[in-house]
Design a protein around this motif. Structure first.
Motif, PDB file in Angstrom:
ATOM      1  N   ILE A   1      -1.006   8.538 -10.388  1.00  0.00           N
ATOM      2  CA  ILE A   1      -1.205   7.521  -9.349  1.00  0.00           C
ATOM      3  C   ILE A   1      -0.444   7.847  -8.069  1.00  0.00           C
ATOM      4  CG2 ILE A   1      -1.741   5.671 -10.980  1.00  0.00           C
ATOM      5  CD1 ILE A   1       1.109   4.665 -10.702  1.00  0.00           C
ATOM      6  N   GLY A   2       0.183   9.011  -7.991  1.00  0.00           N
ATOM      7  CA  GLY A   2       0.783   9.454  -6.746  1.00  0.00           C
ATOM      8  C   GLY A   2       2.061   8.745  -6.355  1.00  0.00           C
ATOM      9  N   ILE A   3       2.761   8.158  -7.311  1.00  0.00           N
ATOM     10  CA  ILE A   3       4.045   7.513  -7.028  1.00  0.00           C
ATOM     11  C   ILE A   3       5.165   8.396  -7.565  1.00  0.00           C
ATOM     12  CG2 ILE A   3       5.517   5.508  -7.400  1.00  0.00           C
ATOM     13  CD1 ILE A   3       3.073   3.806  -7.781  1.00  0.00           C
TER      14      ILE A   3
ATOM     15  N   GLU B   1       0.785  -1.219   0.000  1.00  0.00           N
ATOM     16  CA  GLU B   1       0.000   0.000   0.000  1.00  0.00           C
ATOM     17  C   GLU B   1       0.826   1.282   0.000  1.00  0.00           C
ATOM     18  OE1 GLU B   1      -4.093   0.353   0.342  1.00  0.00           O
ATOM     19  OE2 GLU B   1      -2.938  -0.595  -1.224  1.00  0.00           O
ATOM     20  N   GLY B   2       2.141   1.187   0.068  1.00  0.00           N
ATOM     21  CA  GLY B   2       2.930   2.409   0.073  1.00  0.00           C
ATOM     22  C   GLY B   2       4.368   2.144  -0.315  1.00  0.00           C
TER      23      GLY B   2
ATOM     24  N   TRP C   1      -7.196   1.792 -10.872  1.00  0.00           N
ATOM     25  CA  TRP C   1      -6.251   1.904 -11.985  1.00  0.00           C
ATOM     26  C   TRP C   1      -6.744   1.098 -13.187  1.00  0.00           C
ATOM     27  CZ3 TRP C   1      -0.831   0.836  -9.360  1.00  0.00           C
ATOM     28  CH2 TRP C   1      -0.584   1.833  -8.401  1.00  0.00           C
TER      29      TRP C   1
ATOM     30  N   LEU D   1       4.118  -0.212  -3.398  1.00  0.00           N
ATOM     31  CA  LEU D   1       3.130   0.287  -4.346  1.00  0.00           C
ATOM     32  C   LEU D   1       3.605   0.141  -5.784  1.00  0.00           C
ATOM     33  CD1 LEU D   1       0.334   1.613  -4.342  1.00  0.00           C
ATOM     34  CD2 LEU D   1       1.461   3.837  -4.218  1.00  0.00           C
ATOM     35  N   THR D   2       4.907   0.166  -5.989  1.00  0.00           N
ATOM     36  CA  THR D   2       5.414  -0.008  -7.355  1.00  0.00           C
ATOM     37  C   THR D   2       5.160  -1.424  -7.865  1.00  0.00           C
ATOM     38  OG1 THR D   2       7.677  -0.644  -6.707  1.00  0.00           O
ATOM     39  CG2 THR D   2       7.206   1.713  -6.916  1.00  0.00           C
TER      40      THR D   2
ATOM     41  N   ALA E   1      -6.159  -4.479  -4.136  1.00  0.00           N
ATOM     42  CA  ALA E   1      -5.559  -3.476  -3.244  1.00  0.00           C
ATOM     43  C   ALA E   1      -6.318  -2.158  -3.390  1.00  0.00           C
ATOM     44  CB  ALA E   1      -4.089  -3.272  -3.578  1.00  0.00           C
ATOM     45  N   PRO E   2      -6.816  -1.584  -2.307  1.00  0.00           N
ATOM     46  CA  PRO E   2      -7.546  -0.317  -2.405  1.00  0.00           C
ATOM     47  C   PRO E   2      -6.754   0.786  -3.106  1.00  0.00           C
ATOM     48  CG  PRO E   2      -7.863  -1.288  -0.237  1.00  0.00           C
ATOM     49  CD  PRO E   2      -6.835  -2.141  -0.931  1.00  0.00           C
ATOM     50  N   ALA E   3      -5.442   0.818  -2.916  1.00  0.00           N
ATOM     51  CA  ALA E   3      -4.631   1.881  -3.517  1.00  0.00           C
ATOM     52  C   ALA E   3      -4.665   1.852  -5.032  1.00  0.00           C
ATOM     53  CB  ALA E   3      -3.188   1.771  -3.025  1.00  0.00           C
ATOM     54  N   SER E   4      -4.892   0.676  -5.630  1.00  0.00           N
ATOM     55  CA  SER E   4      -4.824   0.546  -7.086  1.00  0.00           C
ATOM     56  C   SER E   4      -6.144   0.100  -7.706  1.00  0.00           C
ATOM     57  CB  SER E   4      -3.728  -0.468  -7.470  1.00  0.00           C
ATOM     58  OG  SER E   4      -3.974  -1.734  -6.865  1.00  0.00           O
TER      59      SER E   4
END
Length: 301
Positions: free
Chosen positions: A237-239, A15-16, A58, A20-21, A52-55
């Motif tokens: 995507i904030g990366i 998640e971070g 996408w 995340l990558t 995953a909620p973060a992606s």
């Protein structure tokens, strides 16, 4: 080892940060898989992204990208990851067919090669990554009732910890030829950690072993901060990859391996774009300009 992975359930491992990558690369593999001219077919990749909620929002197919291949992230950069996956797939399979029956994935992330490639009989794959990453992968694949096509041994440990001991405890045999992969890993590591990793692979790899890895040769990564690739990745995507990469000067790991007796070759990704007929080509202010794919073989006596 699988039991150890189960203790760290949830999505915290991806998640971070660098975790995340792994989702970014999975999304790229999913997009590549749905292309009519795909270089890779990975039916598991989109399930990682959606889990995953973060992606979860996408894209996993180009029809979900309004500007299509003109999008620097989901077009050119995703195609780069698709090409990279195919090139390293081919290298690992060739090495296994030549006799390397142990496959070691360093920083395995959400790699699904144990499930989607046809491995020779007798192969065993060791997947080294943080416990949370492997736990997330275990949950997603378990929910799909996925069956590995070769013996698969998760090794839940951080590469900054005693991964050598963990690998030995998992059953790795340093007297048997092996093939190693560090895909999208070394540029996150400090100079000293990369040197240690390369020296350790040399020490553990029996004659007849092989290694492939990805490196970056830019002297100043920040010079590319405003490149379309890095800009799109930050904004969409904030990366911010440049905050995750090590900005230390990189060692000449290919030269170090050659000095130890390995046969090495260094290539740009663009060489494989031309070979396979798909993938990125050079462009101005190119974040991929310094990327190199290195292949090394440790000769038999």
């Amino acid at each position: 080892m699988v039991g150890a992975a189960r203790r760290d359930t949830g999505v915290g491992g991806v998640e971070g940060g660098v975790g995340l990558t792994a989702l970014l690369v999975a999304a790229a593999r999913a997009i590549e898989s749905h292309r009519p001219d795909s270089l890779v077919r990975d039916v598991y990749a989109e399930h990682f992204v959606r889990a995953a909620p973060a992606s979860a929002g996408w894209p996993v197919g180009m029809e979900q990208v309004p500007d299509g291949d003109a999008n620097p992230l989901w077009g050119r950069f995703a195609r780069y990851f698709g090409l990279r996956t195919r090139v390293f797939d081919d290298f690992l399979l060739r090495s296994a067919q030549a006799g390397a029956r142990q496959v070691v994935l360093l920083g395995a992330g959400l790699d699904s090669r144990a499930f989607r490639l046809d491995w020779p009989a007798g192969c065993v794959m060791f997947e080294i990554d943080r416990e949370g990453v492997l736990a997330f992968k275990h949950e997603v694949l378990g929910g799909l009732s996925a069956t590995a096509r070769t013996a698969r041994v998760p090794v839940p440990t951080d590469l900054r910890a005693d991964w050598v001991g963990a690998l030995a405890d998992a059953g790795f045999d340093a007297t048997v030829p092996s093939v190693w992969l560090a895909e999208g890993l070394l540029f996150y590591l400090p100079n000293a950690a990369e040197r240690y990793l390369i020296d350790t692979v040399d020490r553990l790899a029996a004659a007849g072993s092989a290694l492939a890895y990805e490196a970056k040769l830019e002297k100043d990564l920040l010079a590319y901060r405003d490149s379309p690739t890095y800009t799109a990745t930050r904004e969409q995507i904030g990366i911010d990859l440049l905050t995750l990469f090590s900005l230390e000067p990189r060692p000449d790991s290919a030269g170090d391996l050659a000095a130890k007796g390995w046969s090495t070759s260094v290539h740009t990704p663009f060489e494989f774009t031309r070979r396979y007929g798909r993938g990125p080509l050079p462009e101005p202010n190119d974040a991929l300009a310094g990327n190199r794919w290195v292949f090394a073989d440790k000769p038999r006596p």
